[in-house]
Design a protein around this motif. Structure first.
Motif, mmCIF file in Angstrom:
data_model
loop_
_atom_site.group_PDB
_atom_site.id
_atom_site.type_symbol
_atom_site.label_atom_id
_atom_site.label_comp_id
_atom_site.label_asym_id
_atom_site.label_seq_id
_atom_site.Cartn_x
_atom_site.Cartn_y
_atom_site.Cartn_z
ATOM 1 N N GLU A 49 -4.042 -13.186 3.839
ATOM 2 C CA GLU A 49 -2.972 -13.064 2.833
ATOM 3 C C GLU A 49 -2.181 -14.372 2.723
ATOM 4 O O GLU A 49 -1.227 -14.451 1.960
ATOM 5 N N TRP A 66 -0.160 -15.594 5.010
ATOM 6 C CA TRP A 66 1.190 -15.458 5.569
ATOM 7 C C TRP A 66 1.425 -16.409 6.752
ATOM 8 O O TRP A 66 2.550 -16.701 7.088
ATOM 9 N N PHE A 74 2.497 -5.325 6.678
ATOM 10 C CA PHE A 74 1.964 -4.126 6.000
ATOM 11 C C PHE A 74 0.741 -4.533 5.187
ATOM 12 O O PHE A 74 0.869 -5.161 4.128
ATOM 13 N N VAL A 95 -9.612 -0.091 0.351
ATOM 14 C CA VAL A 95 -8.928 1.220 0.346
ATOM 15 C C VAL A 95 -7.556 1.149 -0.350
ATOM 16 O O VAL A 95 -6.792 2.107 -0.302
ATOM 17 N N ARG A 96 -7.262 0.016 -0.961
ATOM 18 C CA ARG A 96 -5.954 -0.131 -1.634
ATOM 19 C C ARG A 96 -5.912 0.647 -2.953
ATOM 20 O O ARG A 96 -6.954 0.949 -3.534
ATOM 21 N N GLY A 152 -1.603 3.542 1.276
ATOM 22 C CA GLY A 152 -0.590 2.619 1.785
ATOM 23 C C GLY A 152 0.804 3.242 1.729
ATOM 24 O O GLY A 152 1.583 3.134 2.681
ATOM 25 N N ASP A 210 11.046 -8.175 5.175
ATOM 26 C CA ASP A 210 10.908 -9.204 4.145
ATOM 27 C C ASP A 210 9.725 -8.813 3.279
ATOM 28 O O ASP A 210 8.580 -8.840 3.745
ATOM 29 N N GLY A 211 9.992 -8.427 2.035
ATOM 30 C CA GLY A 211 8.923 -7.919 1.181
ATOM 31 C C GLY A 211 8.576 -8.873 0.060
ATOM 32 O O GLY A 211 9.419 -9.645 -0.403
ATOM 33 N N VAL A 212 7.311 -8.795 -0.385
ATOM 34 C CA VAL A 212 6.939 -9.586 -1.564
ATOM 35 C C VAL A 212 7.662 -8.983 -2.777
ATOM 36 O O VAL A 212 7.867 -7.774 -2.851
ATOM 37 N N GLN A 251 7.043 -8.255 -5.892
ATOM 38 C CA GLN A 251 6.511 -7.184 -6.754
ATOM 39 C C GLN A 251 6.567 -5.812 -6.108
ATOM 40 O O GLN A 251 6.519 -4.793 -6.789
ATOM 41 N N MET A 252 6.684 -5.768 -4.772
ATOM 42 C CA MET A 252 6.730 -4.471 -4.079
ATOM 43 C C MET A 252 8.153 -3.940 -3.892
ATOM 44 O O MET A 252 8.328 -2.818 -3.402
ATOM 45 N N PHE A 292 9.104 -0.330 -4.859
ATOM 46 C CA PHE A 292 8.579 0.686 -3.928
ATOM 47 C C PHE A 292 9.493 0.813 -2.699
ATOM 48 O O PHE A 292 9.853 1.924 -2.291
ATOM 49 N N ARG A 338 12.625 2.584 -3.491
ATOM 50 C CA ARG A 338 12.432 4.047 -3.544
ATOM 51 C C ARG A 338 12.437 4.638 -2.132
ATOM 52 O O ARG A 338 12.766 5.810 -1.943
HETATM 53 C C1 LIG Z 1 0.810 -3.381 -0.084
HETATM 54 C C2 LIG Z 1 -0.363 -2.507 0.318
HETATM 55 C C3 LIG Z 1 -0.360 -2.303 1.814
HETATM 56 C C4 LIG Z 1 -0.184 -1.159 -0.391
HETATM 57 O O1 LIG Z 1 -1.244 -0.307 -0.039
HETATM 58 P P1 LIG Z 1 -1.921 0.615 -1.166
HETATM 59 O O2 LIG Z 1 -2.789 1.630 -0.520
HETATM 60 O O3 LIG Z 1 -2.546 -0.265 -2.175
HETATM 61 O O4 LIG Z 1 -0.618 1.305 -1.755
HETATM 62 P P2 LIG Z 1 -0.490 2.627 -2.613
HETATM 63 O O5 LIG Z 1 -1.623 2.756 -3.566
HETATM 64 O O6 LIG Z 1 -0.215 3.781 -1.719
HETATM 65 O O7 LIG Z 1 0.865 2.262 -3.365
HETATM 66 C C5 LIG Z 1 2.089 2.304 -2.656
HETATM 67 C C6 LIG Z 1 3.194 1.921 -3.571
HETATM 68 O O8 LIG Z 1 3.187 0.493 -3.726
HETATM 69 C C7 LIG Z 1 3.149 0.181 -5.105
HETATM 70 N N1 LIG Z 1 2.286 -0.992 -5.233
HETATM 71 C C8 LIG Z 1 1.100 -1.201 -4.617
HETATM 72 N N2 LIG Z 1 0.637 -2.418 -4.956
HETATM 73 C C9 LIG Z 1 1.522 -2.952 -5.791
HETATM 74 C C10 LIG Z 1 1.605 -4.188 -6.486
HETATM 75 N N3 LIG Z 1 0.644 -5.125 -6.378
HETATM 76 N N4 LIG Z 1 2.665 -4.413 -7.265
HETATM 77 C C11 LIG Z 1 3.648 -3.480 -7.379
HETATM 78 N N5 LIG Z 1 3.650 -2.294 -6.749
HETATM 79 C C12 LIG Z 1 2.581 -2.034 -5.968
HETATM 80 C C13 LIG Z 1 2.575 1.402 -5.795
HETATM 81 O O9 LIG Z 1 3.030 1.508 -7.112
HETATM 82 C C14 LIG Z 1 3.078 2.541 -4.936
HETATM 83 O O10 LIG Z 1 4.379 2.929 -5.296
HETATM 84 P P3 LIG Z 1 4.715 4.507 -5.478
HETATM 85 O O11 LIG Z 1 4.121 5.212 -4.300
HETATM 86 O O12 LIG Z 1 6.208 4.605 -5.502
HETATM 87 O O13 LIG Z 1 4.081 4.870 -6.772
HETATM 88 C C15 LIG Z 1 -1.719 -3.143 -0.106
HETATM 89 O O14 LIG Z 1 -1.727 -3.321 -1.494
HETATM 90 C C16 LIG Z 1 -1.982 -4.485 0.558
HETATM 91 O O15 LIG Z 1 -2.528 -4.533 1.656
HETATM 92 N N6 LIG Z 1 -1.570 -5.616 -0.105
HETATM 93 C C17 LIG Z 1 -1.727 -6.953 0.457
HETATM 94 C C18 LIG Z 1 -0.679 -7.224 1.510
HETATM 95 C C19 LIG Z 1 0.737 -7.063 0.962
HETATM 96 O O16 LIG Z 1 1.084 -7.605 -0.072
HETATM 97 N N7 LIG Z 1 1.568 -6.319 1.709
HETATM 98 C C20 LIG Z 1 2.935 -6.029 1.329
HETATM 99 C C21 LIG Z 1 3.825 -7.105 1.776
HETATM 100 S S1 LIG Z 1 5.527 -6.757 1.466
#
Ligand SMILES: CC(C)(COP(=O)(O)OP(=O)(O)OC[C@H]1O[C@@H](n2cnc3c(N)ncnc32)[C@H](O)[C@@H]1OP(=O)(O)O)[C@@H](O)C(=O)NCCC(=O)NCCS
Length: 283
Positions: free
Chosen positions: A24, A26, A72, A78-79, A84, A108-110, A112-113, A116, A119
């Protein structure tokens, strides 16, 4: 979702999570995950499908007084299916169960997340900007690098500049292979410290905590001189404009940023003394 198991992570899986973090981009410090594991054996949790790791994250407790969520990551295949989100809510509950009732949780979150995480009860505080460049020579003869001489002063100075007391974590942080430590005194008064540590790419400096910008400058300059020629990254709170100006002075440029969020009231600390945060994964 069926067929997935949530639970504690093994050391082998922690190593796998470290590799995923690298993918990623990081770039955590080489010893960072080991420090977290040593200071809180329950800090890492996994999602497994059969014997295979398909996701993970950290839920570090600082003696029950402060929690931090990081790393995370789900395996890409599986995304986007709700797994997740389910795991994240489970992680939050697991961490809360290990903290005092009034303890705050940070992350510390990216960017776009953030909706979430909002919420889930987190509130954005400010951003951390990752500043990157090349370390160059600027040794300072007054800077002290001897861990044994510095350790008690570092532990005392750290209190108030991090949300919780973290002696076990810090002792381990300062003990990892390849770590460079810098501390400075004005007369008898301890006025700041900084730590450089090897990462997968180059070095990271953090924490860099100082009572004033002159001290921060001298500590940063000396640490840089000990890793001269290497790529260096520091994560700076954007609300500390003095710290950003210092990073710019060293030619460091923003390459990434993320949002510091808190579940509970933001901790009271001297953010103006924070020139580089310890880590985006562990606080
Ligand atoms: C982030 C991560 C762990 C989420 O896992 P996932 O199985 O894809 O997540 P889900 O499908 O259960 O979605 C979880 C929530 O995140 C949101 N979400 C997931 N990916 C997103 C994205 N790229 N942009 C915005 N929101 C996103 C979904 O809308 C969902 O919100 P909701 O439950 O309120 O509707 C996965 O996408 C991942 O490994 N990403 C790369 C690493 C990363 O960026 N980690 C987060 C760092 S803060």
């Amino acid at each position: 979702m069926s067929g997935f198991w949530f639970g504690p992570m093994t050391d082998r899986e922690i190593a796998e999570l470290r590799d995923w973090a690298a993918m990623e981009d990081w770039n955590p410090g080489r010893g960072d995950l080991g420090v977290a594991r040593a200071s809180d054996p329950e800090a890492f949790v996994a999602i497994r499908q059969g014997d295979a790791l398909v996701g993970g994250g950290s839920i570090l407790s600082y003696g029950g007084k402060f929690g931090f969520m990081g790393l995370f990551i789900l395996r890409p295949d599986v995304r986007g299916r709700g797994l997740g989100g389910q795991f994240w809510r489970w992680r939050l509950d697991q961490l809360k169960a290990r903290l005092d009732a009034d303890a705050v949780i940070g992350m510390d979150g990216v960017f776009q997340m953030t909706p979430f995480y909002e919420r889930g009860g987190f509130v954005a505080a400010y951003r951390h900007l990752r500043m990157q460049g090349d370390a160059h020579e600027r040794a300072d003869p007054d800077v002290v690098s001897d861990r044994e001489r510095l350790i008690e002063d570092i532990l005392a100075f750290d209190a108030g500049r991090f949300p919780a007391s973290r002696e076990k974590f810090l002792r381990s942080w300062l003990d990892r292979p390849g770590v460079r430590i810098a501390g400075l005194y004005r007369g008898d008064k301890f006025v700041g410290y900084g730590v450089a540590r090897p990462a997968r790419a180059g070095f990271k400096i953090g924490p860099l905590f100082a009572a004033d910008v002159v001290t921060a400058d001298r500590l940063l300059g000396d640490l840089m001189s000990r890793i001269a020629g290497e790529q260096v990254q520091i994560d700076v709170p954007e609300t500390n404009l003095t710290a950003l100006a210092l990073a710019n002075k060293y030619g460091l440029e923003e390459v990434f940023n993320c949002v510091r969020m808190y579940h509970g009231a933001p901790p009271k600390m001297f953010i103006e003394d924070v020139y580089a945060v310890t880590s985006l994964e562990f606080g």
